[in-house]
Enzyme design. Structure first.
Site, PDB file in Angstrom:
ATOM      1  N   TRP A 102       0.904  -1.219   0.013  1.00  0.00           N
ATOM      2  CA  TRP A 102       0.043   0.068   0.006  1.00  0.00           C
ATOM      3  C   TRP A 102       0.944   1.203  -0.125  1.00  0.00           C
ATOM      4  O   TRP A 102       0.477   2.233  -0.691  1.00  0.00           O
ATOM      5  CB  TRP A 102      -1.051   0.030   1.222  1.00  0.00           C
ATOM      6  CG  TRP A 102      -2.128  -1.033   1.245  1.00  0.00           C
ATOM      7  CD1 TRP A 102      -2.196  -2.041   1.801  1.00  0.00           C
ATOM      8  CD2 TRP A 102      -2.968  -1.281   0.188  1.00  0.00           C
ATOM      9  NE1 TRP A 102      -2.832  -2.990   1.663  1.00  0.00           N
ATOM     10  CE2 TRP A 102      -3.551  -2.606   0.256  1.00  0.00           C
ATOM     11  CE3 TRP A 102      -3.304  -0.722  -1.221  1.00  0.00           C
ATOM     12  CZ2 TRP A 102      -4.770  -2.997  -0.348  1.00  0.00           C
ATOM     13  CZ3 TRP A 102      -4.319  -1.063  -1.923  1.00  0.00           C
ATOM     14  CH2 TRP A 102      -4.926  -2.332  -1.770  1.00  0.00           C
ATOM     15  N   ASP A 172      -1.715   6.627   6.225  1.00  0.00           N
ATOM     16  CA  ASP A 172      -2.798   5.704   5.708  1.00  0.00           C
ATOM     17  C   ASP A 172      -3.206   4.777   6.933  1.00  0.00           C
ATOM     18  O   ASP A 172      -2.309   3.872   7.230  1.00  0.00           O
ATOM     19  CB  ASP A 172      -2.384   4.913   4.366  1.00  0.00           C
ATOM     20  CG  ASP A 172      -3.182   3.827   4.047  1.00  0.00           C
ATOM     21  OD1 ASP A 172      -4.524   3.810   4.737  1.00  0.00           O
ATOM     22  OD2 ASP A 172      -2.805   3.232   3.106  1.00  0.00           O
ATOM     23  N   LYS A 196     -12.128  -1.831   6.727  1.00  0.00           N
ATOM     24  CA  LYS A 196     -11.462  -2.956   7.407  1.00  0.00           C
ATOM     25  C   LYS A 196     -12.036  -2.547   9.021  1.00  0.00           C
ATOM     26  O   LYS A 196     -12.384  -3.409   9.618  1.00  0.00           O
ATOM     27  CB  LYS A 196     -10.149  -2.516   7.507  1.00  0.00           C
ATOM     28  CG  LYS A 196      -9.232  -3.360   6.380  1.00  0.00           C
ATOM     29  CD  LYS A 196      -9.076  -2.386   5.204  1.00  0.00           C
ATOM     30  CE  LYS A 196      -8.736  -3.209   3.995  1.00  0.00           C
ATOM     31  NZ  LYS A 196      -7.677  -2.222   3.129  1.00  0.00           N
TER      32      LYS A 196
HETATM   33  C1  PLP Z   1      -7.176  -2.018   1.948  1.00  0.00           C
HETATM   34  C2  PLP Z   1      -6.055  -1.051   1.879  1.00  0.00           C
HETATM   35  C3  PLP Z   1      -6.029   0.005   1.099  1.00  0.00           C
HETATM   36  C4  PLP Z   1      -6.926   0.013  -0.282  1.00  0.00           C
HETATM   37  O1  PLP Z   1      -8.074   0.568   0.315  1.00  0.00           O
HETATM   38  P1  PLP Z   1      -9.419   1.004  -0.911  1.00  0.00           P
HETATM   39  O2  PLP Z   1     -10.366   1.444   0.033  1.00  0.00           O
HETATM   40  O3  PLP Z   1      -9.757  -0.445  -1.354  1.00  0.00           O
HETATM   41  O4  PLP Z   1      -8.740   1.850  -1.987  1.00  0.00           O
HETATM   42  C5  PLP Z   1      -4.989   1.068   1.246  1.00  0.00           C
HETATM   43  N1  PLP Z   1      -4.374   1.151   2.273  1.00  0.00           N
HETATM   44  C6  PLP Z   1      -4.200   0.019   3.459  1.00  0.00           C
HETATM   45  C7  PLP Z   1      -3.268   0.431   4.419  1.00  0.00           C
HETATM   46  C8  PLP Z   1      -5.315  -0.785   3.252  1.00  0.00           C
HETATM   47  O5  PLP Z   1      -5.258  -1.731   4.257  1.00  0.00           O
END
Ligand code: PLP
Length: 360
Positions: A102, A172, A196
């Site tokens: 990511w 993030d 999540k």
């Molecule tokens: C799942 C995830 C993403 C991607 O998220 P989307 O909502 O599918 O774009 C980005 N960063 C992290 C840390 C993730 O766990």
């Protein structure tokens, strides 16, 4: 229908209590005679739903007044572009730490807007640790610093935030938001896809310092400008109404459980239970150095691909589902977000012990 323990990395399990509440309100929300999905986002009832979700989140994370809370669409992946578009203003340069897939995606996207200085990376050991970061790495000639607080695929997390001086720290937090206490004021911007640890997919949370919102260029696309959404209370256009409603139910649920402090305590206990088993097992092994282990995503292996497969299949039959590791790393991964009950982790550990006894 019996529920399973769902260890999916995302979309992930939701608290049963929240699902039941949504079920109760499915046909008619609070005497309106309609589902929230059928409601105008301009209605008084909906305004109340989104306002309450925002204020509950502010309470849960202790968000200072000089931060905006935005409910956006496009996932965390959209933020990979929106962050540089809005924040790469002066130096057209960002310092980034590469701690996994990511991070890499965020870096690749930021490169389209300016220079990305990768200050450190853990790619040399398949991202099984968080690289050591020193204040000197973060020279002031950059617009911000980007990190991924919890690495969903590799199961690592930062134990302390890096000292970035006066630079805005952008993180993030898709897979760890609300799982442990944070000091929002340490960050310039925090973003997280909801699927999540918040609610259903479709809404993305952004917590951003107001001066950064103001400093963004005016000539970027309207929908990609934080200011557009800050000024309209996340209602510039139709927001993902139902996903925000569900997120709001989760926030209420967390408040009832005792807030983020209590969640952190439970999450630490859940993770400790699993790691302790892994560290004492002759068959299963955790893949991450103890110092950097995630509380949310726990990857592990047996070292034998066939045995891994057998484990995942038999676990599924026992009602422990979605334990297969990410396709890029193999093995297994148990995602144990806020909504995974302690009983779910206990069942997993008991099943692993039984599997080990039968297969060695
Ligand atoms: C799942 C995830 C993403 C991607 O998220 P989307 O909502 O599918 O774009 C980005 N960063 C992290 C840390 C993730 O766990």
């Amino acid at each position: 229908m019996e529920r399973v323990y769902n260890f999916s990395a995302g979309p992930a399990c939701l608290p049963l209590e929240v699902l039941e509440k949504a079920q109760k309100e499915f046909i008619s929300y609070d005497g309106t005679g309609m589902n929230v999905m059928e409601m105008s986002h301009r209605s008084k009832e909906y305004q109340d739903i989104i306002d309450t979700a925002g204020s509950d989140l502010r309470e849960l994370l202790n968000i200072p007044d000089n931060y905006d809370v935005l409910f956006l669409q496009g996932g965390a992946s959209m933020q990979f572009a929106m962050v540089p578009l809005n924040l790469m203003t002066k130096y057209k340069k960002v310092h980034a730490v590469n701690t996994g897939m990511w991070s890499k995606k965020a870096i690749a996207e930021a490169k389209k807007f300016g220079e990305v200085n990768i200050v450190a990376s853990s790619e040399d050991k398949t991202f099984s640790y968080i690289p050591e970061l020193k204040a000197e790495m973060f020279t002031p000639d950059a617009d911000y610093v980007h990190i991924t607080s919890n690495n969903t695929i590799y199961g690592t997390k930062y134990n302390a935030i890096p000292d970035v001086g006066s630079l805005p720290l952008v993180s993030d937090m898709s897979s760890c938001i609300l799982s442990e206490e944070i000091n929002v004021a340490d960050y310039g911007l925090i973003y997280a896809g909801a699927q999540k640890n918040i609610g259903p997919a479709g809404v993305t949370l952004v917590i951003v310092r107001k001066d950064l919102v103001e400093a963004a260029p005016e000539d970027i696309p309207t929908m990609l400008r934080y200011k557009t959404h800050a000024e309209s209370g996340s209602m510039f256009n139709t927001p993902p109404t139902y996903a925000i409603y569900m997120a709001g139910l989760v926030f209420k649920h967390l408040k009832k459980l005792g807030g983020v402090q209590q969640m952190e305590k439970i999450n630490r206990e859940k993770a400790a239970m699993l790691y302790e088993f892994l560290d004492n097992s002759a068959m299963f092994k955790a893949t991450v150095e103890p110092k950097y282990r995630s509380l949310m995503n726990v990857p592990f292996v047996t070292g034998d691909e066939e045995l891994d497969k057998k484990f995942v299949a038999e676990a599924k039959k026992a009602g422990l589902v979605n334990l297969k590791g990410h396709r890029s790393v193999g093995g297994m991964r148990a995602s144990i977000y806020n909504a995974m009950p302690e009983e779910g982790v206990r069942s997993l550990v008991a099943f692993m012990a039984e599997f080990e006894a039968h297969n060695s």
